[in-house]
Design an enzyme around this catalytic site. Sequence first.
Site, PDB file in Angstrom:
ATOM      1  N   ASP A  28      -3.925   3.130  13.649  1.00 20.22           N
ATOM      2  CA  ASP A  28      -3.074   3.743  12.632  1.00 20.22           C
ATOM      3  C   ASP A  28      -3.547   5.170  12.383  1.00 20.22           C
ATOM      4  O   ASP A  28      -4.330   5.708  13.166  1.00 20.22           O
ATOM      5  CB  ASP A  28      -3.012   2.895  11.356  1.00 20.22           C
ATOM      6  CG  ASP A  28      -4.338   2.835  10.604  1.00 20.22           C
ATOM      7  OD1 ASP A  28      -5.275   3.605  10.937  1.00 20.22           O
ATOM      8  OD2 ASP A  28      -4.447   2.029   9.666  1.00 20.22           O
ATOM      9  N   ARG A  86       0.852  -1.194   0.000  1.00 20.15           N
ATOM     10  CA  ARG A  86       0.000   0.000   0.000  1.00 20.15           C
ATOM     11  C   ARG A  86       0.886   1.243   0.000  1.00 20.15           C
ATOM     12  O   ARG A  86       1.516   1.562   1.007  1.00 20.15           O
ATOM     13  CB  ARG A  86      -0.937   0.016   1.215  1.00 20.15           C
ATOM     14  CG  ARG A  86      -1.822   1.262   1.244  1.00 20.15           C
ATOM     15  CD  ARG A  86      -3.025   1.121   2.156  1.00 20.15           C
ATOM     16  NE  ARG A  86      -2.687   1.046   3.568  1.00 20.15           N
ATOM     17  CZ  ARG A  86      -3.585   1.157   4.564  1.00 20.15           C
ATOM     18  NH1 ARG A  86      -4.870   1.339   4.269  1.00 20.15           N
ATOM     19  NH2 ARG A  86      -3.205   1.061   5.821  1.00 20.15           N
TER      20      ARG A  86
END
EC number: 2.3.3.9
Length: 539
Positions: A452, A168
């Site tokens: 996150d 990602r």
Amino acid sequence: MSAPAPSSPATVTARPLERQEEVLTRPALAFVAELHRRFTPRRDELLARRAGRRAEIARTGRLDFLPETAAVREDPSWRVAPAPPALEDRRVEITGPTDRKMTVNALNSGARVWLADFEDASAPTWENVVLGQLNLIDAFERRIDFTDARGKRYALRPAEELATVVVRPRGWHLDERHVTVDGRAVPGALVDFGLYFFHNAHRLIALGKGPYFYLPKTESHLEARLWNDVFVFAQEYAGLPRGTVRATVLIETITAAYEMEEILHELREHASGLNAGRWDYLFSIIKNFRDGGPRFVLPDRNAVTMTAPFMRAYTELLVRTCHKRGAHAIGGMAAFIPSRKDPAVNEAAFEKVKADKDREARDGFDGSWVAHPDLVPVARASFDAVLGDRPHQKDRLREDVRVTADQLTAVDSLEARPTFAGLRNAVAVATRYIEAWLRGLGAVAIFNLMEDAATAEISRSQIWQWTAAGVVLDNGEKVTAELVRAVAAEELAAIRSELGEEAYAAGRWQQAHDLLLKVALDEDYAEFLTLPAYDLLGD
């Protein structure tokens, strides 16, 4: 990989790191420079388009499916390319940053896929950016291991047992200040993609896999089109067939939820699926409808589960869309971090994770995410029970699903309301996460959950929304800037007392506190917390 280089490669302005020359080769930087010169101008146009669309949402207070792309949605003939063998079975995916320990543990976790993250689970320090790339190269060359503080050594299992890597890159909005072309910073997305693709595309093909990606923060099919053009160019540059690259798009913005079919259509020769997130999706709803009045005020973040009606509409539409077009539908994150000290906490959490994964499997998802290796068998059991020996359930077309434009934004259907405990939790979690991020940590265990950057985004956005709307909490207090500052001060004092003076002074707690208040209380809403935070991030 070798190819004709442009007249000048990208320039690196950061301090040198050990072994960085293995990543920052002149040919690799020439490839990054070529990506920048070809695609950054379009990136800039699309970011400007985001602002225009947001202004339109503020004016109208609603979103709808695009009339100009109705033909794409109504055409029954097109499907995405068949999944490559390495992405055929995705029943459990583990996520995490690309530090050396995580690289070994994620590949060995038993999950089918590892989302190797340069985005929300990784603070973009120069060390994380470059050494993360080096760790992936070392892993594919089987020259990576890790020894923990107890002296226990971890090494890779046999190749056939390792998770398939899906990288990602950063979102389109973030630049990489340490890499410039013609005096301008290169988008972080192109740095992350370019270095990984350049060094590993041919290496991965030799291993029977390929360069696979998760695409974050996508807001429209035009942004998916840009990524598709990047893939086409990269494959031509490397001498690879079109379709070698595969991409799964995170549908984590409210605008993308109205363009799922169009996004798959743009990427159809490179698409392998869509993913249904949670925190970023809720963050996007608040961001886009932040001036929409009480109708769009969300309750405490933990009160908004995937069973909420508007979240059900989103996830079921995603499954229907994916299977209609032959793509994988990947579910959301199980973020619980098992506790070695409290079996009762573990038991209760495992039951919640199981119920969540059971629901996803029953709804038709083909796989789901976990944040910890101990959750891999829990999620796998849920999907094994539904899939059996089948790699997926794309034959379940979910033609029973009918979702209207208004259902996707029916936030006012929620019965829960904001609470004082929710405000305190938002301040506590965001403060702790931002402080860790400023020290270079992007994936942080807080209160038994792996958090996150999306964590900080939803937390500060809820504080901003509640303050702007003058929400009255369950204890009768109205949310004001003064109340938020008081709660934040109490939280900072509690952290200081908990850590002790020496540990507190070694951290970046005051900066985290100040940044949280800025992005949570400023009248001018920051589009992304990570933009002002990046200015404070050490090299």
